[in-house]
Design an enzyme around this catalytic site. Structure first.
Site, PDB file in Angstrom:
ATOM      1  N   GLY A 158       0.917  -1.388  -0.467  1.00  0.00           N
ATOM      2  CA  GLY A 158      -0.261   0.054  -0.170  1.00  0.00           C
ATOM      3  C   GLY A 158       0.726   1.498   0.098  1.00  0.00           C
ATOM      4  N   ARG A 159       0.104   2.115  -0.095  1.00  0.00           N
ATOM      5  CA  ARG A 159       1.708   3.997   0.697  1.00  0.00           C
ATOM      6  C   ARG A 159       2.609   3.264   1.577  1.00  0.00           C
ATOM      7  NH1 ARG A 159      -3.864   5.746   0.757  1.00  0.00           N
ATOM      8  NH2 ARG A 159      -3.802   5.090   3.486  1.00  0.00           N
ATOM      9  N   ILE A 160       2.212   2.776   2.931  1.00  0.00           N
ATOM     10  CA  ILE A 160       3.668   3.066   3.518  1.00  0.00           C
ATOM     11  C   ILE A 160       4.852   2.080   3.176  1.00  0.00           C
ATOM     12  CG2 ILE A 160       4.786   2.660   5.664  1.00  0.00           C
ATOM     13  CD1 ILE A 160       2.172   3.417   6.618  1.00  0.00           C
ATOM     14  N   THR A 181      -3.394  -8.551  -4.042  1.00  0.00           N
ATOM     15  CA  THR A 181      -3.737  -8.583  -5.281  1.00  0.00           C
ATOM     16  C   THR A 181      -2.752  -7.864  -5.669  1.00  0.00           C
ATOM     17  OG1 THR A 181      -4.997  -5.808  -4.797  1.00  0.00           O
ATOM     18  CG2 THR A 181      -6.614  -7.927  -5.404  1.00  0.00           C
ATOM     19  N   ARG A 241       0.361  -3.703  12.829  1.00  0.00           N
ATOM     20  CA  ARG A 241      -0.117  -3.784  13.604  1.00  0.00           C
ATOM     21  C   ARG A 241       0.218  -5.317  14.605  1.00  0.00           C
ATOM     22  NH1 ARG A 241      -1.235   0.383  13.868  1.00  0.00           N
ATOM     23  NH2 ARG A 241      -3.558   1.343  13.572  1.00  0.00           N
ATOM     24  N   GLU A 270      -0.379  -4.404  22.818  1.00  0.00           N
ATOM     25  CA  GLU A 270       0.166  -3.017  23.319  1.00  0.00           C
ATOM     26  C   GLU A 270      -0.314  -2.765  24.457  1.00  0.00           C
ATOM     27  OE1 GLU A 270       0.838  -2.079  18.654  1.00  0.00           O
ATOM     28  OE2 GLU A 270       0.627  -0.505  20.069  1.00  0.00           O
ATOM     29  N   HIS A 288       6.013   1.477  19.185  1.00  0.00           N
ATOM     30  CA  HIS A 288       4.773   2.286  18.167  1.00  0.00           C
ATOM     31  C   HIS A 288       5.402   3.820  18.370  1.00  0.00           C
ATOM     32  CE1 HIS A 288       0.616   0.676  16.714  1.00  0.00           C
ATOM     33  NE2 HIS A 288       1.385   2.040  16.068  1.00  0.00           N
ATOM     34  N   GLY A 290       6.130   4.612  14.770  1.00  0.00           N
ATOM     35  CA  GLY A 290       5.827   4.772  13.467  1.00  0.00           C
ATOM     36  C   GLY A 290       5.693   5.757  13.277  1.00  0.00           C
TER      37      GLY A 290
HETATM   38  C1  DGY Z   1      -1.572   4.410  12.368  1.00  0.00           C
HETATM   39  O1  DGY Z   1      -2.214   5.958  12.635  1.00  0.00           O
HETATM   40  O2  DGY Z   1      -2.483   3.226  12.308  1.00  0.00           O
HETATM   41  C2  DGY Z   1      -0.248   4.021  13.798  1.00  0.00           C
HETATM   42  O3  DGY Z   1      -0.692   2.915  14.061  1.00  0.00           O
HETATM   43  C3  DGY Z   1       0.098   5.060  14.532  1.00  0.00           C
HETATM   44  O4  DGY Z   1       1.439   5.483  15.049  1.00  0.00           O
END
Ligand code: DGY
Length: 326
Positions: A158-160, A181, A241, A270, A288, A290
């Site tokens: 995806g985007r990330i 896909t 996640r 978590e 966490h 990110g």
């Molecule tokens: C999110 O935005 O889903 C991230 O996990 C938060 O860092």
């Protein structure tokens, strides 16, 4: 005067947007900098028009019912929204919004920080030095793995995932991916990525990084079968996640040397960390982080505020994840 409840202190720029648009009295922010207790949340939402929760809060039927029928929007402070019962919100015609886009690059940076630090044993090195164990440079001290020219496997493009792939170009890597896909060939070409099935992703990745979203389909998508199918030299990274990974199986794989190391930003329960993971020297564990930059956290809050303002002013919230309610 609409009532807005923000469940945890957020960057002031976003709170100010809400105050400027409505009024000081409209906006209530949970005053303590800690996870709100369930009873405090149920209390705080009573009679509100808009809820701005964070991902540590479960927003389910009980919370929606406690808020009441006038609840017009739930604007989550995250791109992931697995903390919200979307079906229940949809049944009640409540739009739920998230914060896509703004945290893409920041999270990709963090995934790369983990890739580099895990493969090169930065966490172990730091612990070793601070413990006063370093006596001299040594030919065999804390040898890690090269990253450049290796095969990077991306699960979820995806985007990330795409932003992680773009960064890999600088490391001259072969990049393979698996997703539910196959992506547009133009995107594959731009990123220099090759689609493979999951068995090939497992067998061929030197570094395997997860960027799928979390759902019933991806729960425990990585468990003992997957770890035993990976290279014993593989580095495993999770910034999506926690429940995508079976942590018990991961800890066993790390202890048994089925894979070489793991870098984890997210966990199944978590902030509880699996005790066996805590015992793994070859696991780099961070809380966490990110999206945790000053710039991105401010933008996320501003997006949540923008969605609330749009909805309460009778417009369309731009980041609605259940648009069928609009
Ligand atoms: C999110 O935005 O889903 C991230 O996990 C938060 O860092």
């Amino acid at each position: 005067m609409p009532k807005i409840f923000v469940s945890r202190a957020l960057p002031q720029s976003a709170i100010q947007m809400l105050i400027d648009e409505f009024s000081q009295e409209s906006v209530s922010v949970f005053p303590e900098d800690r996870v709100i207790h369930r009873d405090e949340l149920l209390d705080g939402v009573r009679g509100i028009d808009a809820l701005l929760p964070i991902l540590t809060e479960t927003i389910d039927v009980e919370v929606m019912d406690a808020a009441g029928a006038q609840l017009k929007i739930i604007a989550n402070y995250a791109v992931g929204y697995n903390n919200i019962d979307i079906d229940a919100a949809t049944q009640r015609k409540i739009p739920v919004t998230n914060t896509p886009g703004v945290l893409t690059e920041t999270t990709a940076d963090l995934a790369w920080a983990l890739i580099l630090a895990t493969a090169r044993r930065i966490g172990e090195g730091e612990r070793y030095l601070r413990a006063g164990k370093w006596e001299s440079w040594a030919p065999q001290l804390l040898l890690g793995d090269d990253i450049h020219a290796k095969t990077l496997g991306i699960f979820g493009l995806g985007r990330i995932g795409a932003a992680v792939a773009r960064r890999a170009k600088g490391f001259n890597m072969r990049i393979i991916y698996n997703d539910s896909t196959r992506k547009d060939p133009a995107l594959e070409e731009e990123l220099g990525v090759t689609f493979v099935d999951k068995p090939a992703l497992l067998a061929e990745s030197d570094i395997l990084t997860l960027h799928c979203s979390f759902s019933d389909e991806t729960r425990h998508a990585f468990s003992s079968d997957e770890f035993s199918a990976m290279k014993s030299t593989a580095v495993f990274i999770n910034t999506t996640r926690g429940p995508v990974v079976d942590e018990t199986a991961l800890a066993l794989a790390l202890h048994a040397g089925e894979i070489t190391a793991a870098g984890l930003d997210v966990f199944e329960e978590e902030p509880k960390i699996h005790p066996e993971l805590l015992k793994c020297e070859n696991a780099l564990l961070i809380p966490h982080l990110g999206s945790a930059t000053k710039e991105t956290r401010a933008k996320m809050a501003e997006i949540a505020a923008t969605n609330i303002i749009a909805r309460l002013k009778g417009g369309t919230p731009p980041n609605c994840v259940n648009p069928e309610v609009l």
